[in-house]
Motif scaffolding. Structure first.
Motif, PDB file in Angstrom:
ATOM      1  N   SER A 107      -8.978 -14.555   2.811  1.00 28.52           N
ATOM      2  CA  SER A 107      -9.399 -14.307   3.067  1.00 28.52           C
ATOM      3  C   SER A 107      -8.563 -12.927   4.085  1.00 28.52           C
ATOM      4  CB  SER A 107     -10.797 -14.470   3.689  1.00 28.52           C
ATOM      5  OG  SER A 107     -10.475 -15.241   5.426  1.00 28.52           O
ATOM      6  N   GLY A 108      -9.103 -11.928   3.532  1.00 31.83           N
ATOM      7  CA  GLY A 108      -7.909 -10.914   5.014  1.00 31.83           C
ATOM      8  C   GLY A 108      -8.391  -9.353   5.075  1.00 31.83           C
ATOM      9  N   THR A 109      -7.722  -8.799   5.455  1.00 35.32           N
ATOM     10  CA  THR A 109      -8.052  -7.811   5.393  1.00 35.32           C
ATOM     11  C   THR A 109      -6.320  -6.614   5.281  1.00 35.32           C
ATOM     12  OG1 THR A 109      -7.146  -6.986   8.372  1.00 35.32           O
ATOM     13  CG2 THR A 109      -9.193  -7.601   7.409  1.00 35.32           C
ATOM     14  N   ALA A 110      -6.811  -5.257   4.172  1.00 31.42           N
ATOM     15  CA  ALA A 110      -5.142  -4.506   4.505  1.00 31.42           C
ATOM     16  C   ALA A 110      -5.033  -2.943   4.906  1.00 31.42           C
ATOM     17  CB  ALA A 110      -5.565  -4.017   3.112  1.00 31.42           C
ATOM     18  N   GLU A 111      -4.004  -2.703   4.966  1.00 28.12           N
ATOM     19  CA  GLU A 111      -4.698  -1.467   5.379  1.00 28.12           C
ATOM     20  C   GLU A 111      -4.143  -0.063   4.130  1.00 28.12           C
ATOM     21  OE1 GLU A 111      -1.546   2.062   7.674  1.00 28.12           O
ATOM     22  OE2 GLU A 111      -0.983  -0.206   7.772  1.00 28.12           O
ATOM     23  N   VAL A 112      -4.935   0.688   4.003  1.00 27.36           N
ATOM     24  CA  VAL A 112      -5.368   1.360   2.753  1.00 27.36           C
ATOM     25  C   VAL A 112      -4.901   3.091   3.494  1.00 27.36           C
ATOM     26  CG1 VAL A 112      -8.022   1.659   3.116  1.00 27.36           C
ATOM     27  CG2 VAL A 112      -6.627   2.337   0.956  1.00 27.36           C
ATOM     28  N   THR A 113      -3.274   4.115   2.244  1.00 28.07           N
ATOM     29  CA  THR A 113      -3.797   5.390   2.668  1.00 28.07           C
ATOM     30  C   THR A 113      -3.294   5.197   1.837  1.00 28.07           C
ATOM     31  OG1 THR A 113      -1.460   4.182   2.964  1.00 28.07           O
ATOM     32  CG2 THR A 113      -2.361   4.543   5.032  1.00 28.07           C
ATOM     33  N   VAL A 114      -3.182   7.196   1.544  1.00 31.28           N
ATOM     34  CA  VAL A 114      -2.554   7.230   0.679  1.00 31.28           C
ATOM     35  C   VAL A 114      -1.254   7.872   0.452  1.00 31.28           C
ATOM     36  CG1 VAL A 114      -2.993   9.894  -0.721  1.00 31.28           C
ATOM     37  CG2 VAL A 114      -4.952   8.831   0.829  1.00 31.28           C
ATOM     38  N   SER A 115      -0.679   7.178  -0.995  1.00 31.50           N
ATOM     39  CA  SER A 115       0.639   8.122  -1.109  1.00 31.50           C
ATOM     40  C   SER A 115       1.386   8.836  -1.408  1.00 31.50           C
ATOM     41  CB  SER A 115       1.206   6.669  -2.369  1.00 31.50           C
ATOM     42  OG  SER A 115       0.953   7.113  -3.479  1.00 31.50           O
ATOM     43  N   GLU A 116       2.540   9.177  -1.472  1.00 26.43           N
ATOM     44  CA  GLU A 116       2.777  10.760  -1.421  1.00 26.43           C
ATOM     45  C   GLU A 116       3.073  11.129  -3.134  1.00 26.43           C
ATOM     46  OE1 GLU A 116       7.612  10.687  -0.590  1.00 26.43           O
ATOM     47  OE2 GLU A 116       6.884  10.322   1.337  1.00 26.43           O
ATOM     48  N   GLN A 117       2.179  10.800  -3.772  1.00 30.51           N
ATOM     49  CA  GLN A 117       1.750  10.130  -4.567  1.00 30.51           C
ATOM     50  C   GLN A 117       0.724  10.822  -5.482  1.00 30.51           C
ATOM     51  OE1 GLN A 117       4.469   7.745  -4.396  1.00 30.51           O
ATOM     52  NE2 GLN A 117       5.953   9.418  -4.788  1.00 30.51           N
ATOM     53  N   GLY A 118      -0.132  10.119  -4.000  1.00 27.05           N
ATOM     54  CA  GLY A 118      -1.746  10.766  -4.269  1.00 27.05           C
ATOM     55  C   GLY A 118      -2.550   9.590  -4.897  1.00 27.05           C
ATOM     56  N   GLN A 119      -1.837   8.274  -5.252  1.00 25.93           N
ATOM     57  CA  GLN A 119      -2.152   7.146  -4.894  1.00 25.93           C
ATOM     58  C   GLN A 119      -3.024   6.014  -3.759  1.00 25.93           C
ATOM     59  OE1 GLN A 119       0.971   4.943  -7.027  1.00 25.93           O
ATOM     60  NE2 GLN A 119       0.416   6.160  -9.639  1.00 25.93           N
ATOM     61  N   VAL A 120      -3.412   4.971  -4.097  1.00 27.56           N
ATOM     62  CA  VAL A 120      -4.104   4.869  -3.474  1.00 27.56           C
ATOM     63  C   VAL A 120      -3.114   3.108  -2.344  1.00 27.56           C
ATOM     64  CG1 VAL A 120      -6.205   3.043  -2.581  1.00 27.56           C
ATOM     65  CG2 VAL A 120      -6.616   5.105  -3.765  1.00 27.56           C
ATOM     66  N   ALA A 121      -2.850   3.613  -1.801  1.00 26.60           N
ATOM     67  CA  ALA A 121      -0.933   2.724  -1.467  1.00 26.60           C
ATOM     68  C   ALA A 121      -2.191   1.434  -0.032  1.00 26.60           C
ATOM     69  CB  ALA A 121      -0.030   3.271   0.273  1.00 26.60           C
ATOM     70  N   LEU A 122      -2.114   0.343  -0.667  1.00 31.10           N
ATOM     71  CA  LEU A 122      -2.480  -0.914  -0.283  1.00 31.10           C
ATOM     72  C   LEU A 122      -1.733  -1.629   0.566  1.00 31.10           C
ATOM     73  CD1 LEU A 122      -5.440  -2.746  -2.603  1.00 31.10           C
ATOM     74  CD2 LEU A 122      -5.964  -0.906  -1.137  1.00 31.10           C
ATOM     75  N   LYS A 123      -1.649  -2.536   1.763  1.00 31.05           N
ATOM     76  CA  LYS A 123      -0.912  -3.063   2.298  1.00 31.05           C
ATOM     77  C   LYS A 123      -1.737  -4.090   3.173  1.00 31.05           C
ATOM     78  CE  LYS A 123       3.092  -2.943   5.485  1.00 31.05           C
ATOM     79  NZ  LYS A 123       3.693  -2.642   6.800  1.00 31.05           N
ATOM     80  N   VAL A 124      -1.609  -5.000   2.599  1.00 28.35           N
ATOM     81  CA  VAL A 124      -2.584  -6.922   3.093  1.00 28.35           C
ATOM     82  C   VAL A 124      -1.805  -7.075   4.213  1.00 28.35           C
ATOM     83  CG1 VAL A 124      -3.016  -9.109   2.987  1.00 28.35           C
ATOM     84  CG2 VAL A 124      -3.495  -7.167   0.581  1.00 28.35           C
ATOM     85  N   ASP A 125      -1.921  -6.867   5.793  1.00 29.41           N
ATOM     86  CA  ASP A 125      -1.277  -7.930   6.495  1.00 29.41           C
ATOM     87  C   ASP A 125      -1.912  -8.642   7.636  1.00 29.41           C
ATOM     88  OD1 ASP A 125      -3.463  -5.781   7.945  1.00 29.41           O
ATOM     89  OD2 ASP A 125      -2.782  -4.374   8.693  1.00 29.41           O
ATOM     90  N   GLU A 126      -2.995  -9.308   7.199  1.00 30.51           N
ATOM     91  CA  GLU A 126      -3.623 -10.432   8.002  1.00 30.51           C
ATOM     92  C   GLU A 126      -3.933 -11.132   5.934  1.00 30.51           C
ATOM     93  OE1 GLU A 126      -6.155  -9.245  11.087  1.00 30.51           O
ATOM     94  OE2 GLU A 126      -5.255  -7.566  11.859  1.00 30.51           O
TER      95      GLU A 126
END
Length: 263
Positions: free
Chosen positions: A180-199
């Protein structure tokens, strides 16, 4: 001797008041008829625009329930004459797209089109362009759809304290653990959903460096850019936010054809 007055002296005043009252009533009736005509014209235009939106959505290979259209601004007939409409709102329900063979579902997509140009002949015949100066869209992608795009067995996504929550079964050194954890979610330059699991953590994780390394490798494996299906009306995703009901998507576009001109 007491002065006397003609018996009919008050009649012209009463007659004048009757004429004024009649005129006021007539104006109210005409005003009411104008409002009714205005609202009838709005209903006709909304049906025409809804039909053209339905055709445009189908052309872009996006499925949805019949569009719900509302034309703003009053009086409407003045906008018809000018061929420019202040605001048109469109709601698409049960929007279904596809990415790499996986279905992506949006329970609703709300579209706000401003400064829309459309001639009366275009609305009547369906021939010609309906163009919006700006279009803003908001919708929500279900977490099940997003998890399917990540293609990780047992992966569950949700929202926790405004962040994307991640839960999944993982085999680490022969042990089946729940990560279990959390992720940062943003929009990439290509308009995709960018996920970054950091915890990320797992209860019962063996206290050896290799176990932690394998866990971190798993987290990096889902820290990827997730493509989204093409949204209607050339909408480009600008922001994504985890909400309890799904991943909220905000998109916009400029100078957008609401319909596809018939050839």
């Amino acid at each position: 001797m007491a002065e006397s007055y003609p018996a009919n002296e008050g009649r012209p005043r009463r007659r004048g008041r009757k004429v004024l009252v009649t005129l006021v009533v007539l104006l109210l009736v005409l005003g009411g008829l104008a409002v009714v005509a205005d609202r009838v014209a709005v209903a006709v235009a909304e049906r025409a625009i809804a039909d053209q939106v339905r055709q445009e959505v189908a052309r872009q290979q996006v499925e949805s329930a019949p569009p719900e259209v509302q034309v703003g601004g009053f009086p409407f007939l003045n906008q018809v004459v000018a061929g420019r409409y202040d605001r048109i709102t469109i709601r698409l329900r049960d929007v279904r797209g596809s990415v790499q063979g996986n279905a992506v579902n949006l329970p609703a997509l709300d579209i706000d089109a401003r400064n829309v140009r459309a001639s009366l002949d275009t609305l009547r015949s369906g021939q010609g362009d309906v163009v919006a100066e700006t279009v803003d869209g908001t919708g929500t992608i279900s977490y099940d759809s997003l998890a399917a795009l990540l293609d990780r067995p047992g992966l569950k996504l949700g929202e926790r304290d405004g962040r994307l929550a991640v839960t999944a079964p993982v085999d680490i050194l022969g042990q089946q653990l729940t990560v279990s954890g959390t992720a940062e979610v943003t929009v990439s330059e290509q308009g995709q959903v960018a996920l970054k699991v950091d915890e990320v953590d797992a209860e019962g994780l063996p206290a050896v460096p290799l176990a932690r390394t394998l866990l971190n490798n798993w987290a990096q494996g889902i820290s990827i850019d997730v493509p989204l299906p093409e949204l209607p009306f050339q909408l480009t995703v600008r922001e994504v936010r985890p909400l309890p009901g799904g991943l909220a998507v905000t998109a916009d576009a400029r100078d957008v054809p609401i319909n596809q001109a018939a050839g």
